[in-house]
Design an enzyme around this catalytic site. Structure first.
Site, PDB file in Angstrom:
ATOM      1  N   LYS A  18     118.852 -42.831 -92.883  1.00 23.94           N
ATOM      2  CA  LYS A  18     119.604 -42.100 -93.899  1.00 23.94           C
ATOM      3  C   LYS A  18     119.040 -42.345 -95.284  1.00 23.94           C
ATOM      4  O   LYS A  18     119.184 -41.530 -96.181  1.00 23.94           O
ATOM      5  CB  LYS A  18     121.062 -42.582 -93.894  1.00 23.94           C
ATOM      6  CG  LYS A  18     121.874 -42.119 -92.718  1.00 23.94           C
ATOM      7  CD  LYS A  18     123.217 -42.817 -92.780  1.00 23.94           C
ATOM      8  CE  LYS A  18     124.103 -42.434 -91.624  1.00 23.94           C
ATOM      9  NZ  LYS A  18     125.279 -43.315 -91.548  1.00 23.94           N
ATOM     10  N   LYS A  69     111.698 -46.089 -88.258  1.00 22.32           N
ATOM     11  CA  LYS A  69     112.903 -45.481 -87.709  1.00 22.32           C
ATOM     12  C   LYS A  69     113.396 -44.353 -88.624  1.00 22.32           C
ATOM     13  O   LYS A  69     113.351 -44.506 -89.846  1.00 22.32           O
ATOM     14  CB  LYS A  69     113.939 -46.605 -87.628  1.00 22.32           C
ATOM     15  CG  LYS A  69     115.219 -46.299 -86.969  1.00 22.32           C
ATOM     16  CD  LYS A  69     116.151 -47.500 -87.087  1.00 22.32           C
ATOM     17  CE  LYS A  69     116.617 -47.685 -88.508  1.00 22.32           C
ATOM     18  NZ  LYS A  69     117.875 -48.398 -88.672  1.00 22.32           N
ATOM     19  N   LYS A 114     117.068 -54.873 -95.133  1.00 24.84           N
ATOM     20  CA  LYS A 114     117.839 -54.306 -96.249  1.00 24.84           C
ATOM     21  C   LYS A 114     117.734 -55.170 -97.501  1.00 24.84           C
ATOM     22  O   LYS A 114     117.666 -54.653 -98.614  1.00 24.84           O
ATOM     23  CB  LYS A 114     119.306 -54.122 -95.851  1.00 24.84           C
ATOM     24  CG  LYS A 114     119.535 -52.943 -94.926  1.00 24.84           C
ATOM     25  CD  LYS A 114     121.011 -52.583 -94.881  1.00 24.84           C
ATOM     26  CE  LYS A 114     121.251 -51.392 -93.972  1.00 24.84           C
ATOM     27  NZ  LYS A 114     122.684 -51.078 -93.853  1.00 24.84           N
TER      28      LYS A 114
HETATM   29  P1  AMP Z   1     124.283 -46.125 -89.202  1.00 23.32           P
HETATM   30  O1  AMP Z   1     123.893 -44.846 -89.822  1.00 23.32           O
HETATM   31  O2  AMP Z   1     123.366 -47.236 -89.572  1.00 23.32           O
HETATM   32  O3  AMP Z   1     125.721 -46.453 -89.388  1.00 23.32           O
HETATM   33  O4  AMP Z   1     124.080 -45.942 -87.638  1.00 23.32           O
HETATM   34  C1  AMP Z   1     125.011 -45.312 -86.801  1.00 23.32           C
HETATM   35  C2  AMP Z   1     124.555 -45.293 -85.370  1.00 23.32           C
HETATM   36  O5  AMP Z   1     123.358 -44.525 -85.227  1.00 23.32           O
HETATM   37  C3  AMP Z   1     124.228 -46.683 -84.795  1.00 23.32           C
HETATM   38  O6  AMP Z   1     124.660 -46.751 -83.452  1.00 23.32           O
HETATM   39  C4  AMP Z   1     122.729 -46.744 -84.874  1.00 23.32           C
HETATM   40  O7  AMP Z   1     122.156 -47.618 -83.937  1.00 23.32           O
HETATM   41  C5  AMP Z   1     122.356 -45.304 -84.584  1.00 23.32           C
HETATM   42  N1  AMP Z   1     121.055 -44.953 -85.185  1.00 23.32           N
HETATM   43  C6  AMP Z   1     120.717 -45.049 -86.491  1.00 23.32           C
HETATM   44  N2  AMP Z   1     119.449 -44.635 -86.697  1.00 23.32           N
HETATM   45  C7  AMP Z   1     118.961 -44.274 -85.475  1.00 23.32           C
HETATM   46  C8  AMP Z   1     117.715 -43.756 -85.019  1.00 23.32           C
HETATM   47  N3  AMP Z   1     116.703 -43.553 -85.855  1.00 23.32           N
HETATM   48  N4  AMP Z   1     117.574 -43.517 -83.694  1.00 23.32           N
HETATM   49  C9  AMP Z   1     118.596 -43.730 -82.819  1.00 23.32           C
HETATM   50  N5  AMP Z   1     119.796 -44.205 -83.191  1.00 23.32           N
HETATM   51  C10 AMP Z   1     119.998 -44.473 -84.495  1.00 23.32           C
END
Ligand code: AMP
Ligand code: TRP
Length: 330
Positions: free
Chosen positions: A199, A196, A114
């Site tokens: 968002k 990956k 990041k």
């Molecule tokens: P975040 O959007 O970063 O707050 O992520 C929320 C949850 O989604 C966390 O448990 C992440 O590990 C999971 N996560 C985010 N991106 C992915 C992805 N591409 N594949 C699987 N899990 C994800």
């Protein structure tokens, strides 16, 4: 999991939730909520570690809450709340920042990624982010943390900090475990299977839970495929198709073997068409429910308020012990 575990997990209210968040995190939460004590948090204090627009942040908090409900989290079974509504998170976050070492935080891949992306004006909060995440987890004597694979390193740090604190100040924290999906712990981008799904990536990289059917179909039909042909699960040699198969598995319940049997000899186009149809069918009720909850702000508010009260009671009890063990206060 025979014994009733205490689960904690959270999602940052930034932009829209995508199918990677759903498969990696939310889907597990829904499955685990009935047989465990669960706290599911909307981690707005984590969101502000990168610049946010206040109005949009407020909207994204509500939208994330609506998503939690739409995917099937039930406030009668679990506690749903906003992180900043429970001030003990920030307090313990500070404390954990004094337990963590610079060298440990410098090793965190999410920080490095990041910070590199943002280039300038990187906040101190982005650096200490994992200390706050450790606080979230440890504040509730959490035993299990269901997350996507990218959060494993952060959970590992929470374990280290819990142990260090216990050694220095006496037994205070439980040492939690991360749990990840067997397949789908890391859903990859549709336009680049080496990165990956995220968002903050390109619009085409992710299927958002708010995407309309035609948008989902277009994104899947345009998704990058591997060279060669054939539908077989091999993440190293066929990363793009294996990623699409993982999504197919999660939206239909079909095993990889069955998918290979049904589509093995068919072309990529046929498989993508079937995937698009199955994904639209799976996500449509979620999208509709989410829109319904978004319209009922009063109900959302009631749920978040009640969740905050439940979480706050637990957090307050714990922070008193933590302060006492550390020698803080009068
Ligand atoms: P975040 O959007 O970063 O707050 O992520 C929320 C949850 O989604 C966390 O448990 C992440 O590990 C999971 N996560 C985010 N991106 C992915 C992805 N591409 N594949 C699987 N899990 C994800
Ligand atoms: N850092 C997590 C993410 O970006 C979100 C998060 C914050 C979290 N606190 C948490 C996840 C505690 C699990 C437990 O995905």
């Amino acid at each position: 999991m025979a014994k009733r575990e205490t689960l904690f997990s959270g999602i940052q209210p930034t932009n829209q939730t995508h199918i990677g968040n759903y498969i990696g995190a939310l889907k597990q939460w829904v499955e685990l909520q009935s047989s465990n004590n669960c706290l599911f948090c909307i981690v707005d204090l984590h969101a502000i570690t990168v610049p946010q627009n206040p109005e949009k942040l407020r909207e994204d908090i509500r939208s994330t809450a609506a998503t939690y409900l739409a995917v099937g989290l039930d406030p009668k079974k679990c506690t749903i709340f906003v992180q900043s509504d429970v001030p003990e998170h920030a307090e313990l976050g500070w404390i954990m920042g004094t337990v963590a070492r610079m060298s440990e935080l410098e090793r965190m891949t999410q920080f490095k990624d990041k910070a590199k992306k943002q280039k300038e004006n990187v906040s101190v909060g982005l650096f200490t982010y994992p200390a706050l995440m450790s606080a979230d987890i440890l504040l509730y004597d959490t035993t299990i943390v269901p997350v996507g694979e990218d959060q494993m390193q952060h959970v590992e740090l929470a374990r280290t900090l819990a142990r260090r604190f216990n050694t220095q100040f006496g037994e205070t924290f439980n040492v939690p475990h991360a749990v990840i999906q067997k397949t789908g712990a890391r859903i990859m981008s549709l336009d680049d299977p080496k990165t990956k799904m995220s968002k903050s990536g390109t619009l085409a990289n992710a299927i958002f839970l708010s995407d309309a059917p035609d948008v989902i179909t277009r994104k899947i039909m345009r998704a990058v495929t591997d060279s060669g042909k054939g539908i077989s699960f091999d993440p190293t040699k066929k990363p793009a198709i294996s990623n699409l198969m993982t999504i197919f598995h999660h939206v239909t319940g079909d095993s990889m073997e069955k998918i290979e049997q049904d589509f093995g000899n068919k072309g990529y186009g046929d498989f993508k068409k079937a995937l698009a149809e199955a994904t639209v069918e799976y996500l449509t009720p979620i999208r509709k429910k989410r829109e319904m909850y978004m319209k009922d702000q009063k109900e959302l508010d009631r749920i978040l308020k009640s969740g905050a009260e439940t979480a706050h009671k637990k957090a307050l009890k714990k922070i008193v012990t933590i302060r006492k063990n550390m020698g803080l206060g009068r």
